[in-house]
Structure formats: structure tokens, C-alpha cells
Design a protein around this motif. Structure first.
Motif, PDB file in Angstrom:
ATOM      1  N   ALA A 162      33.895  70.468  29.989  1.00 62.56           N
ATOM      2  CA  ALA A 162      34.958  70.890  30.890  1.00 62.56           C
ATOM      3  C   ALA A 162      34.984  69.948  32.084  1.00 62.56           C
ATOM      4  O   ALA A 162      33.947  69.417  32.494  1.00 62.56           O
ATOM      5  N   ASP A 163      36.144  69.765  32.656  1.00 65.50           N
ATOM      6  CA  ASP A 163      36.266  68.870  33.813  1.00 65.50           C
ATOM      7  C   ASP A 163      35.346  69.306  34.949  1.00 65.50           C
ATOM      8  O   ASP A 163      34.803  68.462  35.677  1.00 65.50           O
ATOM      9  N   SER A 164      35.164  70.598  35.085  1.00 60.61           N
ATOM     10  CA  SER A 164      34.379  71.131  36.209  1.00 60.61           C
ATOM     11  C   SER A 164      32.895  70.800  36.111  1.00 60.61           C
ATOM     12  O   SER A 164      32.179  70.893  37.108  1.00 60.61           O
ATOM     13  N   VAL A 165      32.419  70.426  34.927  1.00 63.13           N
ATOM     14  CA  VAL A 165      30.992  70.135  34.767  1.00 63.13           C
ATOM     15  C   VAL A 165      30.723  68.696  34.329  1.00 63.13           C
ATOM     16  O   VAL A 165      29.565  68.275  34.247  1.00 63.13           O
ATOM     17  N   GLN A 166      31.792  67.963  34.060  1.00 62.91           N
ATOM     18  CA  GLN A 166      31.646  66.579  33.607  1.00 62.91           C
ATOM     19  C   GLN A 166      30.818  65.788  34.622  1.00 62.91           C
ATOM     20  O   GLN A 166      31.065  65.844  35.829  1.00 62.91           O
ATOM     21  N   GLY A 167      29.833  65.059  34.129  1.00 65.26           N
ATOM     22  CA  GLY A 167      28.981  64.258  34.993  1.00 65.26           C
ATOM     23  C   GLY A 167      27.792  65.002  35.571  1.00 65.26           C
ATOM     24  O   GLY A 167      26.870  64.381  36.109  1.00 65.26           O
ATOM     25  N   ARG A 168      27.801  66.318  35.452  1.00 63.35           N
ATOM     26  CA  ARG A 168      26.675  67.115  35.972  1.00 63.35           C
ATOM     27  C   ARG A 168      25.883  67.784  34.851  1.00 63.35           C
ATOM     28  O   ARG A 168      24.677  67.985  34.978  1.00 63.35           O
ATOM     29  N   VAL A 194      19.998  74.291  20.560  1.00 61.48           N
ATOM     30  CA  VAL A 194      20.981  73.558  21.347  1.00 61.48           C
ATOM     31  C   VAL A 194      20.624  73.741  22.815  1.00 61.48           C
ATOM     32  O   VAL A 194      20.242  74.841  23.230  1.00 61.48           O
ATOM     33  N   TYR A 195      20.756  72.671  23.573  1.00 57.77           N
ATOM     34  CA  TYR A 195      20.379  72.698  24.984  1.00 57.77           C
ATOM     35  C   TYR A 195      21.588  72.404  25.868  1.00 57.77           C
ATOM     36  O   TYR A 195      22.484  71.659  25.486  1.00 57.77           O
ATOM     37  N   LEU A 196      21.555  72.971  27.059  1.00 59.99           N
ATOM     38  CA  LEU A 196      22.526  72.632  28.088  1.00 59.99           C
ATOM     39  C   LEU A 196      21.740  72.314  29.354  1.00 59.99           C
ATOM     40  O   LEU A 196      21.157  73.204  29.963  1.00 59.99           O
ATOM     41  N   GLN A 197      21.702  71.051  29.694  1.00 59.03           N
ATOM     42  CA  GLN A 197      21.045  70.611  30.924  1.00 59.03           C
ATOM     43  C   GLN A 197      22.066  70.648  32.051  1.00 59.03           C
ATOM     44  O   GLN A 197      23.109  69.984  31.963  1.00 59.03           O
ATOM     45  N   MET A 198      21.764  71.415  33.068  1.00 62.21           N
ATOM     46  CA  MET A 198      22.699  71.597  34.175  1.00 62.21           C
ATOM     47  C   MET A 198      22.082  71.039  35.450  1.00 62.21           C
ATOM     48  O   MET A 198      21.041  71.535  35.902  1.00 62.21           O
ATOM     49  N   ASN A 199      22.688  70.019  35.992  1.00 62.11           N
ATOM     50  CA  ASN A 199      22.211  69.373  37.208  1.00 62.11           C
ATOM     51  C   ASN A 199      23.205  69.576  38.342  1.00 62.11           C
ATOM     52  O   ASN A 199      24.377  69.906  38.103  1.00 62.11           O
ATOM     53  N   SER A 200      22.733  69.358  39.548  1.00 66.18           N
ATOM     54  CA  SER A 200      23.591  69.472  40.736  1.00 66.18           C
ATOM     55  C   SER A 200      24.398  70.766  40.705  1.00 66.18           C
ATOM     56  O   SER A 200      25.618  70.766  40.902  1.00 66.18           O
ATOM     57  N   LEU A 201      23.713  71.850  40.483  1.00 68.24           N
ATOM     58  CA  LEU A 201      24.395  73.131  40.344  1.00 68.24           C
ATOM     59  C   LEU A 201      25.094  73.542  41.631  1.00 68.24           C
ATOM     60  O   LEU A 201      24.619  73.253  42.744  1.00 68.24           O
ATOM     61  N   LYS A 202      26.222  74.207  41.458  1.00 69.07           N
ATOM     62  CA  LYS A 202      27.034  74.675  42.564  1.00 69.07           C
ATOM     63  C   LYS A 202      27.177  76.192  42.487  1.00 69.07           C
ATOM     64  O   LYS A 202      27.069  76.761  41.391  1.00 69.07           O
ATOM     65  N   PRO A 203      27.471  76.845  43.590  1.00 76.48           N
ATOM     66  CA  PRO A 203      27.669  78.300  43.540  1.00 76.48           C
ATOM     67  C   PRO A 203      28.747  78.707  42.532  1.00 76.48           C
ATOM     68  O   PRO A 203      28.631  79.772  41.897  1.00 76.48           O
ATOM     69  N   GLU A 204      29.751  77.872  42.352  1.00 74.55           N
ATOM     70  CA  GLU A 204      30.818  78.203  41.406  1.00 74.55           C
ATOM     71  C   GLU A 204      30.381  78.097  39.944  1.00 74.55           C
ATOM     72  O   GLU A 204      31.139  78.456  39.040  1.00 74.55           O
ATOM     73  N   ASP A 205      29.164  77.623  39.707  1.00 74.90           N
ATOM     74  CA  ASP A 205      28.617  77.624  38.350  1.00 74.90           C
ATOM     75  C   ASP A 205      27.989  78.975  37.995  1.00 74.90           C
ATOM     76  O   ASP A 205      27.574  79.189  36.859  1.00 74.90           O
ATOM     77  N   THR A 206      27.927  79.870  38.953  1.00 80.42           N
ATOM     78  CA  THR A 206      27.354  81.189  38.712  1.00 80.42           C
ATOM     79  C   THR A 206      28.154  81.941  37.661  1.00 80.42           C
ATOM     80  O   THR A 206      29.378  82.099  37.781  1.00 80.42           O
ATOM     81  N   ALA A 207      27.469  82.364  36.596  1.00 77.77           N
ATOM     82  CA  ALA A 207      28.130  83.050  35.487  1.00 77.77           C
ATOM     83  C   ALA A 207      27.075  83.432  34.454  1.00 77.77           C
ATOM     84  O   ALA A 207      25.916  83.010  34.550  1.00 77.77           O
TER      85      ALA A 207
END
Length: 125
Positions: free
Chosen positions: A61-67, A79-92
């Protein structure tokens, strides 16, 4: 029938990282594309990322591209999802899903025929 179990969620601060895992059991997923979706309170479930069966094609998704990064280990049916530079709007609540064998759009929830129970990710500011 495949069972999907997510793990790795938690409470972190903005800028932190998390790695989510999705372990599949009950059926071989080696030849299925897999996706990650998320759903925040009061919002619809939305696409986050997907990976094709051999890992050579990845979508974000555009909102997570690059992070965020997605990967898979078919030997471990994970399957893995590595999430970097997390933002409050990633809360879910984050869900793992298996794309139906007949294919479909990676971006649509109705293309997936098996879902995990979800794992909560909370990012504080």
C-alpha cells in the motif's frame, strides 16, 4: 483447510519496528500468494502488502511503501511483515490471509479465502 496464526504484535512507540509472523498449517501454501491486511477501529479492513508464491513479486500500500517489507519462508510455511518507522496511524489489528488458488486481485479482501485471527499493533506517539 489451512489455519493461519499471526504473532508479533504489540505496543511500541513511533519510530520503532516490529516483525509480524504468520504461520500456516493444515495445508501447503507454497504455491499460494499471501497477503497482510489491517483494520483500525471504525474502519474497513485495508490492504497492506502481498507476496506471490515464490517471493519474486511484492506489493505494498502507498501508506507503507518504503517502511514495510514482506517475505516468506516456504520451508517454514511462514510469511513475515517487517514494519519499520512505525507511525500512530499504523495502529490496527493486522491479519494474514491466503489468496485463493484461482487467483485474484492482491488488493481485494474477497480474493482471499483463509484468514488468521489477527494480531494487535499499537503505536504510541
Amino acid at each position: 483447510q489451512v489455519q493461519l496464526v499471526e504473532s508479533g504484535g504489540g505496543l511500541v512507540q513511533a519510530g520503532d519496528s516490529l516483525r509480524l509472523s504468520c504461520v500456516a498449517s493444515g495445508r501447503d501454501i507454497s504455491f499460494n500468494a499471501m497477503g497482510w491486511f489491517r483494520q483500525a477501529p471504525g474502519k474497513e479492513r485495508e490492504f497492506v502488502s502481498a507476496i506471490n508464491w515464490n517471493g519474486e513479486a511484492r506489493y505494498f500500500a502507498d501508506s507503507v511503501q518504503g517502511r514495510f517489507a514482506i517475505s516468506r519462508d516456504n520451508a517454514k510455511t511462514t510469511v513475515y511483515l517487517q514494519m519499520n518507522s512505525l507511525k500512530p496511524e499504523d495502529t490496527a489489528v493486522y491479519y494474514c490471509a491466503k489468496l485463493r488458488s484461482g487467483g485474484g486481485s492482491y488488493y481485494r479482501t474477497d480474493s482471499y479465502d483463509a484468514w488468521g485471527q489477527g494480531t494487535q499493533v499499537t503505536v504510541s506517539s
